[in-house]
Scaffold this motif. Structure first.
Motif, PDB file in Angstrom:
ATOM      1  N   GLU A 101      39.619  53.680  53.395  1.00 56.17           N
ATOM      2  CA  GLU A 101      40.618  54.039  54.414  1.00 56.17           C
ATOM      3  C   GLU A 101      41.149  52.807  55.137  1.00 56.17           C
ATOM      4  OE1 GLU A 101      40.493  55.984  58.860  1.00 56.17           O
ATOM      5  OE2 GLU A 101      39.119  56.800  57.370  1.00 56.17           O
ATOM      6  N   LEU A 102      40.268  51.857  55.427  1.00 54.58           N
ATOM      7  CA  LEU A 102      40.642  50.678  56.209  1.00 54.58           C
ATOM      8  C   LEU A 102      41.039  49.480  55.350  1.00 54.58           C
ATOM      9  CD1 LEU A 102      37.819  50.848  58.917  1.00 54.58           C
ATOM     10  CD2 LEU A 102      40.226  51.518  59.175  1.00 54.58           C
ATOM     11  N   TRP A 103      40.918  49.613  54.039  1.00 51.12           N
ATOM     12  CA  TRP A 103      41.146  48.473  53.148  1.00 51.12           C
ATOM     13  C   TRP A 103      42.507  47.833  53.384  1.00 51.12           C
ATOM     14  CZ3 TRP A 103      38.549  45.098  50.661  1.00 51.12           C
ATOM     15  CH2 TRP A 103      39.185  44.244  49.753  1.00 51.12           C
ATOM     16  N   THR A 104      42.512  46.517  53.372  1.00 47.42           N
ATOM     17  CA  THR A 104      43.726  45.716  53.438  1.00 47.42           C
ATOM     18  C   THR A 104      43.615  44.616  52.394  1.00 47.42           C
ATOM     19  OG1 THR A 104      45.032  44.207  54.799  1.00 47.42           O
ATOM     20  CG2 THR A 104      42.714  44.396  55.358  1.00 47.42           C
ATOM     21  N   GLU A 105      44.709  44.300  51.762  1.00 50.12           N
ATOM     22  CA  GLU A 105      44.698  43.255  50.744  1.00 50.12           C
ATOM     23  C   GLU A 105      44.348  41.890  51.333  1.00 50.12           C
ATOM     24  OE1 GLU A 105      44.846  43.381  47.322  1.00 50.12           O
ATOM     25  OE2 GLU A 105      44.569  45.521  47.723  1.00 50.12           O
ATOM     26  N   ASP A 106      44.452  41.740  52.642  1.00 50.50           N
ATOM     27  CA  ASP A 106      44.040  40.486  53.287  1.00 50.50           C
ATOM     28  C   ASP A 106      42.570  40.181  53.023  1.00 50.50           C
ATOM     29  OD1 ASP A 106      46.589  40.221  54.342  1.00 50.50           O
ATOM     30  OD2 ASP A 106      46.028  40.929  56.346  1.00 50.50           O
ATOM     31  N   ALA A 107      41.771  41.200  52.737  1.00 48.08           N
ATOM     32  CA  ALA A 107      40.332  41.018  52.518  1.00 48.08           C
ATOM     33  C   ALA A 107      39.988  40.671  51.073  1.00 48.08           C
ATOM     34  CB  ALA A 107      39.588  42.282  52.939  1.00 48.08           C
ATOM     35  N   ARG A 108      40.951  40.788  50.150  1.00 52.11           N
ATOM     36  CA  ARG A 108      40.657  40.586  48.722  1.00 52.11           C
ATOM     37  C   ARG A 108      40.090  39.199  48.394  1.00 52.11           C
ATOM     38  NH1 ARG A 108      40.925  43.909  44.695  1.00 52.11           N
ATOM     39  NH2 ARG A 108      42.358  45.305  45.764  1.00 52.11           N
ATOM     40  N   PRO A 109      40.521  38.109  49.047  1.00 50.46           N
ATOM     41  CA  PRO A 109      39.900  36.804  48.721  1.00 50.46           C
ATOM     42  C   PRO A 109      38.380  36.802  48.924  1.00 50.46           C
ATOM     43  CG  PRO A 109      41.920  36.464  49.950  1.00 50.46           C
ATOM     44  CD  PRO A 109      41.650  37.946  49.966  1.00 50.46           C
ATOM     45  N   TRP A 110      37.872  37.586  49.854  1.00 52.50           N
ATOM     46  CA  TRP A 110      36.436  37.643  50.124  1.00 52.50           C
ATOM     47  C   TRP A 110      35.767  38.741  49.305  1.00 52.50           C
ATOM     48  CZ3 TRP A 110      40.053  36.658  53.870  1.00 52.50           C
ATOM     49  CH2 TRP A 110      39.950  35.418  54.492  1.00 52.50           C
ATOM     50  N   PHE A 111      36.525  39.771  48.966  1.00 52.17           N
ATOM     51  CA  PHE A 111      35.993  40.923  48.235  1.00 52.17           C
ATOM     52  C   PHE A 111      36.924  41.246  47.063  1.00 52.17           C
ATOM     53  CE2 PHE A 111      34.780  41.230  52.688  1.00 52.17           C
ATOM     54  CZ  PHE A 111      33.399  41.178  52.563  1.00 52.17           C
ATOM     55  N   PRO A 112      36.844  40.442  45.975  1.00 52.70           N
ATOM     56  CA  PRO A 112      37.773  40.606  44.854  1.00 52.70           C
ATOM     57  C   PRO A 112      37.736  41.997  44.211  1.00 52.70           C
ATOM     58  CG  PRO A 112      36.496  38.577  44.629  1.00 52.70           C
ATOM     59  CD  PRO A 112      35.933  39.330  45.786  1.00 52.70           C
ATOM     60  N   GLU A 113      36.609  42.689  44.337  1.00 49.46           N
ATOM     61  CA  GLU A 113      36.498  44.028  43.743  1.00 49.46           C
ATOM     62  C   GLU A 113      37.111  45.107  44.634  1.00 49.46           C
ATOM     63  OE1 GLU A 113      32.402  44.701  42.660  1.00 49.46           O
ATOM     64  OE2 GLU A 113      32.244  42.649  41.913  1.00 49.46           O
ATOM     65  N   GLY A 114      37.622  44.718  45.794  1.00 50.39           N
ATOM     66  CA  GLY A 114      38.293  45.670  46.670  1.00 50.39           C
ATOM     67  C   GLY A 114      37.345  46.487  47.530  1.00 50.39           C
ATOM     68  N   ALA A 115      37.820  47.633  47.964  1.00 49.14           N
ATOM     69  CA  ALA A 115      37.097  48.479  48.924  1.00 49.14           C
ATOM     70  C   ALA A 115      35.762  48.986  48.388  1.00 49.14           C
ATOM     71  CB  ALA A 115      37.975  49.661  49.335  1.00 49.14           C
ATOM     72  N   ARG A 116      35.589  48.968  47.078  1.00 44.60           N
ATOM     73  CA  ARG A 116      34.339  49.474  46.483  1.00 44.60           C
ATOM     74  C   ARG A 116      33.353  48.353  46.138  1.00 44.60           C
ATOM     75  NH1 ARG A 116      34.559  54.739  45.958  1.00 44.60           N
ATOM     76  NH2 ARG A 116      36.551  55.786  45.725  1.00 44.60           N
ATOM     77  N   SER A 117      33.642  47.144  46.593  1.00 45.91           N
ATOM     78  CA  SER A 117      32.750  46.013  46.342  1.00 45.91           C
ATOM     79  C   SER A 117      31.355  46.320  46.887  1.00 45.91           C
ATOM     80  CB  SER A 117      33.303  44.760  47.015  1.00 45.91           C
ATOM     81  OG  SER A 117      32.370  43.712  46.954  1.00 45.91           O
ATOM     82  N   GLU A 118      30.336  46.012  46.091  1.00 41.67           N
ATOM     83  CA  GLU A 118      28.952  46.267  46.519  1.00 41.67           C
ATOM     84  C   GLU A 118      28.569  45.440  47.739  1.00 41.67           C
ATOM     85  OE1 GLU A 118      26.082  45.946  43.418  1.00 41.67           O
ATOM     86  OE2 GLU A 118      27.225  47.235  42.064  1.00 41.67           O
ATOM     87  N   ASP A 119      29.209  44.283  47.924  1.00 43.45           N
ATOM     88  CA  ASP A 119      28.883  43.406  49.042  1.00 43.45           C
ATOM     89  C   ASP A 119      29.631  43.786  50.323  1.00 43.45           C
ATOM     90  OD1 ASP A 119      27.301  41.936  47.321  1.00 43.45           O
ATOM     91  OD2 ASP A 119      28.908  40.529  46.843  1.00 43.45           O
ATOM     92  N   LEU A 120      30.636  44.628  50.210  1.00 42.99           N
ATOM     93  CA  LEU A 120      31.477  44.974  51.358  1.00 42.99           C
ATOM     94  C   LEU A 120      30.753  45.929  52.300  1.00 42.99           C
ATOM     95  CD1 LEU A 120      34.249  44.806  52.779  1.00 42.99           C
ATOM     96  CD2 LEU A 120      34.976  46.725  51.352  1.00 42.99           C
TER      97      LEU A 120
END
Length: 167
Positions: A101-120
């Motif tokens: 819901e809160l995902w923004t592409e600004d976060a992709r450099p830190w979380f390349p897998e997107g909103a479903r990244s295991e590290d997110l």
């Protein structure tokens, strides 16, 4: 939404509006050594009295919040002479639906897998209190600022307020 009618309600609304406008803040946590640790963060959501940030679940800030939930969120826009400081209670949560819901592409450099990244993970900060300074108030806040200044016997254009959140 109804207009805030009490000074505290107006101050809460003003603090939220400043945070929503500024978006890049400094998040201050307690370091393991007992000091303070500050870093820039981007607000990805602001809902009522809750501020949301993305983080890595294993980051130092996540560990610091796990040890001590008390945080400070500080924001400024010197060009507009706007400043806000929020004391709150933080927690780190992994909620895939909320992350999406809160995902923004600004976060992709830190979380390349997107909103479903295991590290997110998300940092949720529940605001307890806020204090703000605004040297150029407008609209209803200008009227409120004038009335407050008259009541407190102060002069000037600057608007300053404090608010409590929650019960």
């Amino acid at each position: 939404m109804t207009e805030p009618t009490t000074p505290d309600a107006m101050s809460r609304e003003k603090a939220r509006a400043l945070l929503d406008d500024i978006r890049i803040v400094m998040l201050v946590t307690h370091s393991p050594e007992g000091g303070l640790h500050s870093r820039p963060m981007q607000i990805v959501g602001l809902e009522g009295s809750t501020i949301w940030f993305f983080t890595d679940v294993d980051s130092p800030k996540s560990m610091e919040i796990g040890r001590d939930h008390d945080v400070l969120v500080a924001a400024s826009c010197p060009e507009r002479k706007e400043y806000v400081s929020v004391a709150g209670t933080a927690r780190v949560v992994q909620d895939v639906a909320k992350q999406a819901e809160l995902w923004t592409e600004d976060a992709r450099p830190w979380f390349p897998e997107g909103a479903r990244s295991e590290d997110l993970a998300l940092i949720s900060v529940t605001m307890r209190s806020a204090e703000y300074w605004d040297s150029k108030p407008t609209g209803g806040f200008l009227a409120f600022s004038y009335i407050q200044a008259m009541h407190e016997g102060e002069e000037g254009e600057a608007q300053h307020g404090k608010a409590k959140f929650g019960g």
